[in-house]
Design an enzyme around this catalytic site. Structure first.
Site, PDB file in Angstrom:
ATOM      1  N   ASN A 158     -12.214 -40.443  19.682  1.00 16.74           N
ATOM      2  CA  ASN A 158     -13.302 -40.317  20.665  1.00 16.74           C
ATOM      3  C   ASN A 158     -12.888 -41.042  21.946  1.00 16.74           C
ATOM      4  O   ASN A 158     -12.892 -42.267  22.002  1.00 16.74           O
ATOM      5  CB  ASN A 158     -14.576 -40.938  20.058  1.00 16.74           C
ATOM      6  CG  ASN A 158     -15.733 -40.983  21.053  1.00 16.74           C
ATOM      7  OD1 ASN A 158     -15.675 -40.363  22.115  1.00 16.74           O
ATOM      8  ND2 ASN A 158     -16.779 -41.712  20.699  1.00 16.74           N
ATOM      9  N   TRP A 159     -12.533 -40.271  22.948  1.00 18.86           N
ATOM     10  CA  TRP A 159     -12.075 -40.862  24.204  1.00 18.86           C
ATOM     11  C   TRP A 159     -13.214 -41.439  25.045  1.00 18.86           C
ATOM     12  O   TRP A 159     -12.975 -42.090  26.051  1.00 18.86           O
ATOM     13  CB  TRP A 159     -11.329 -39.821  25.050  1.00 18.86           C
ATOM     14  CG  TRP A 159      -9.957 -39.502  24.566  1.00 18.86           C
ATOM     15  CD1 TRP A 159      -9.283 -40.100  23.533  1.00 18.86           C
ATOM     16  CD2 TRP A 159      -9.066 -38.512  25.106  1.00 18.86           C
ATOM     17  NE1 TRP A 159      -8.033 -39.539  23.394  1.00 18.86           N
ATOM     18  CE2 TRP A 159      -7.870 -38.567  24.355  1.00 18.86           C
ATOM     19  CE3 TRP A 159      -9.158 -37.588  26.161  1.00 18.86           C
ATOM     20  CZ2 TRP A 159      -6.788 -37.728  24.619  1.00 18.86           C
ATOM     21  CZ3 TRP A 159      -8.082 -36.755  26.413  1.00 18.86           C
ATOM     22  CH2 TRP A 159      -6.911 -36.836  25.650  1.00 18.86           C
ATOM     23  N   LYS A 160     -14.449 -41.135  24.660  1.00 17.67           N
ATOM     24  CA  LYS A 160     -15.620 -41.564  25.437  1.00 17.67           C
ATOM     25  C   LYS A 160     -15.457 -41.132  26.890  1.00 17.67           C
ATOM     26  O   LYS A 160     -14.890 -40.070  27.149  1.00 17.67           O
ATOM     27  CB  LYS A 160     -15.839 -43.081  25.282  1.00 17.67           C
ATOM     28  CG  LYS A 160     -15.885 -43.478  23.804  1.00 17.67           C
ATOM     29  CD  LYS A 160     -16.371 -44.865  23.550  1.00 17.67           C
ATOM     30  CE  LYS A 160     -16.395 -45.123  22.046  1.00 17.67           C
ATOM     31  NZ  LYS A 160     -16.861 -46.445  21.705  1.00 17.67           N
ATOM     32  N   HIS A 174     -24.109 -40.540  18.623  1.00 16.57           N
ATOM     33  CA  HIS A 174     -23.295 -41.750  18.762  1.00 16.57           C
ATOM     34  C   HIS A 174     -24.182 -42.889  19.274  1.00 16.57           C
ATOM     35  O   HIS A 174     -25.094 -42.658  20.077  1.00 16.57           O
ATOM     36  CB  HIS A 174     -22.134 -41.498  19.724  1.00 16.57           C
ATOM     37  CG  HIS A 174     -21.133 -42.609  19.734  1.00 16.57           C
ATOM     38  ND1 HIS A 174     -21.364 -43.778  20.415  1.00 16.57           N
ATOM     39  CD2 HIS A 174     -19.940 -42.741  19.127  1.00 16.57           C
ATOM     40  CE1 HIS A 174     -20.322 -44.589  20.219  1.00 16.57           C
ATOM     41  NE2 HIS A 174     -19.443 -43.980  19.454  1.00 16.57           N
ATOM     42  N   GLU A 203     -21.121 -45.827  11.725  1.00 15.06           N
ATOM     43  CA  GLU A 203     -20.554 -46.674  12.765  1.00 15.06           C
ATOM     44  C   GLU A 203     -21.490 -47.840  13.063  1.00 15.06           C
ATOM     45  O   GLU A 203     -22.424 -47.703  13.861  1.00 15.06           O
ATOM     46  CB  GLU A 203     -20.357 -45.866  14.051  1.00 15.06           C
ATOM     47  CG  GLU A 203     -19.454 -44.671  13.906  1.00 15.06           C
ATOM     48  CD  GLU A 203     -18.850 -44.267  15.240  1.00 15.06           C
ATOM     49  OE1 GLU A 203     -17.630 -44.243  15.332  1.00 15.06           O
ATOM     50  OE2 GLU A 203     -19.609 -44.024  16.188  1.00 15.06           O
ATOM     51  N   SER A 234     -13.892 -50.105  15.697  1.00 15.95           N
ATOM     52  CA  SER A 234     -12.686 -50.941  15.757  1.00 15.95           C
ATOM     53  C   SER A 234     -11.619 -50.549  14.734  1.00 15.95           C
ATOM     54  O   SER A 234     -10.985 -51.418  14.128  1.00 15.95           O
ATOM     55  CB  SER A 234     -13.062 -52.421  15.635  1.00 15.95           C
ATOM     56  OG  SER A 234     -13.856 -52.803  16.744  1.00 15.95           O
ATOM     57  N   GLY A 288     -12.163 -45.080  18.588  1.00 14.19           N
ATOM     58  CA  GLY A 288     -12.472 -44.895  20.007  1.00 14.19           C
ATOM     59  C   GLY A 288     -11.321 -45.429  20.834  1.00 14.19           C
ATOM     60  O   GLY A 288     -10.401 -44.705  21.209  1.00 14.19           O
TER      61      GLY A 288
HETATM   62  P1  PGA Z   1     -14.022 -48.199  18.841  1.00  8.02           P
HETATM   63  O1  PGA Z   1     -15.092 -47.027  19.006  1.00  8.02           O
HETATM   64  O2  PGA Z   1     -12.921 -47.657  17.951  1.00  8.02           O
HETATM   65  O3  PGA Z   1     -13.531 -48.465  20.229  1.00  8.02           O
HETATM   66  O4  PGA Z   1     -14.704 -49.356  18.216  1.00  8.02           O
HETATM   67  C1  PGA Z   1     -15.500 -46.249  17.927  1.00  8.02           C
HETATM   68  C2  PGA Z   1     -16.620 -45.339  18.343  1.00  8.02           C
HETATM   69  O5  PGA Z   1     -17.505 -45.755  19.080  1.00  8.02           O
HETATM   70  O6  PGA Z   1     -16.645 -44.149  17.963  1.00  8.02           O
END
Ligand code: PGA
Length: 225
Positions: free
Chosen positions: A7-9, A99, A148, A186, A207
Site C-alpha cells: 500500500n503506497w498510500k 483502511h 491492522e 509495520s 505500507g
Molecule cells: P505500515 O502501513 O506498513 O507503514 O505500518 C501499513 C498500512 O497502513 O497498511
C-alpha cells in the site's frame, strides 16, 4: 494462496513510480524468478497512477496484480472528485476498503464502508476489508480481511504474530464467510516470515516498506522462504 499487498498510500511522483518498477524488474531478473509460487503480489498505488502501473507491469511482464486504495461510495454521476468502482475495475483486481486512515481522516463509518463493499463486488473488484480489531463490523460479502491495529501502523511497532493470529481467529469465528486474513502494521523484511508462519495468517499488507522496491523485494523473498 498467500498475499503480499503493498500500500503506497499518498506517495510518489510518476518518475518515482517508473524507478520503482525498473528497480523491481532488475531485482527479479537477477534472481531468475519468473513467478511467485502460491503468492499473489499486489501493488496499490495512488489512483492516478493505476493505468501507468498496469502499463509498467505489462512492459516488464511482472507477476504482479494491482489494487486501489479506495473507491467512491457512489456509482457514476454528479459526484465531483470521485472515482467509481467500475472505473477502477478497468485497471485493478483488488480494492482496499476501510483502511484506518480512511476511517480517521475521512470519517468513513460502517454505512459508507458497507456501501463501498457492495459497489466493489458489483463491478468484480475483490475488496480487502481493513479492520483495526475483532470488534469492528464486517459486511457479509467480504472474503478477505486485513487486520491492522492502529497503533502498529507506521510506528515500527508491529503486533506479535501470536497476538495477530489470536485476533484473526476471533474475526474468523464471528464471520464464517471470510476465506483469507491478512496482517498489516509495520511489516518489514525482518518480521514478514514470522507472520507468514502463523497458520491463521494468509499474508501481509506492508505500507512504508512497500515504497522501496528493494525492501518490497526482500519481503517477497523472505515470505516465500
Ligand atoms: P505500515 O502501513 O506498513 O507503514 O505500518 C501499513 C498500512 O497502513 O497498511
Amino acid at each position: 494462496m498467500k498475499y503480499i499487498i503493498g500500500n503506497w498510500k499518498s506517495n510518489k511522483t510518476q518518475g518515482e513510480v517508473e524507478d520503482w518498477f525498473k528497480d523491481l524488474n532488475n531485482l527479479l531478473a537477477r534472481s531468475g524468478a519468473v513467478e511467485f509460487k502460491n503468492l499473489e503480489i499486489v501493488i496499490c498505488p495512488p489512483l492516478i497512477y493505476l493505468p501507468y502501473v498496469r502499463e509498467l507491469i505489462n512492459k516488464y511482464k511482472l507477476p504482479l496484480k494491482t489494487g486501489a486504495q479506495n473507491l467512491s461510495q457512489f456509482d457514476q454521476g454528479a459526484y465531483t472528485g470521485e472515482v467509481t468502482g467500475s472505473m477502477i475495475a478497468q485497471y485493478a483486481k483488488y480494492v482496499l476498503i476501510g483502511h484506518s486512515e480512511r476511517r480517521k481522516y475521512f470519517q468513513e463509518m460502517d454505512a459508507v464502508l458497507f456501501e463501498k463493499a457492495k459497489l466493489a463486488k458489483a463491478v468484480g473488484l475483490i475488496p480487502v476489508y481493513c479492520v483495526p480489531d475483532d470488534k469492528t463490523n464486517i459486511p457479509n460479502e467480504i472474503t478477505i480481511v486485513a487486520y491492522e491495529p492502529v497503533w502498529a501502523i507506521g510506528t515500527g511497532q508491529a503486533d506479535t504474530p501470536r497476538n495477530a493470529g489470536k485476533v484473526m481467529g476471533k474475526i474468523k469465528k464471528a464471520h464464517s464467510q471470510i476465506a483469507n486474513l491478512i496482517y498489516g502494521g509495520s511489516v518489514t523484511p525482518q518480521n514478514v516470515k514470522s507472520f507468514m508462519d502463523v497458520e491463521m495468517i494468509d499474508g501481509v499488507l506492508p505500507g512504508k516498506a512497500s515504497l522501496d522496491a528493494r525492501l518490497f523485494w526482500q519481503i517477497i523473498t523472505n515470505a516465500s522462504d
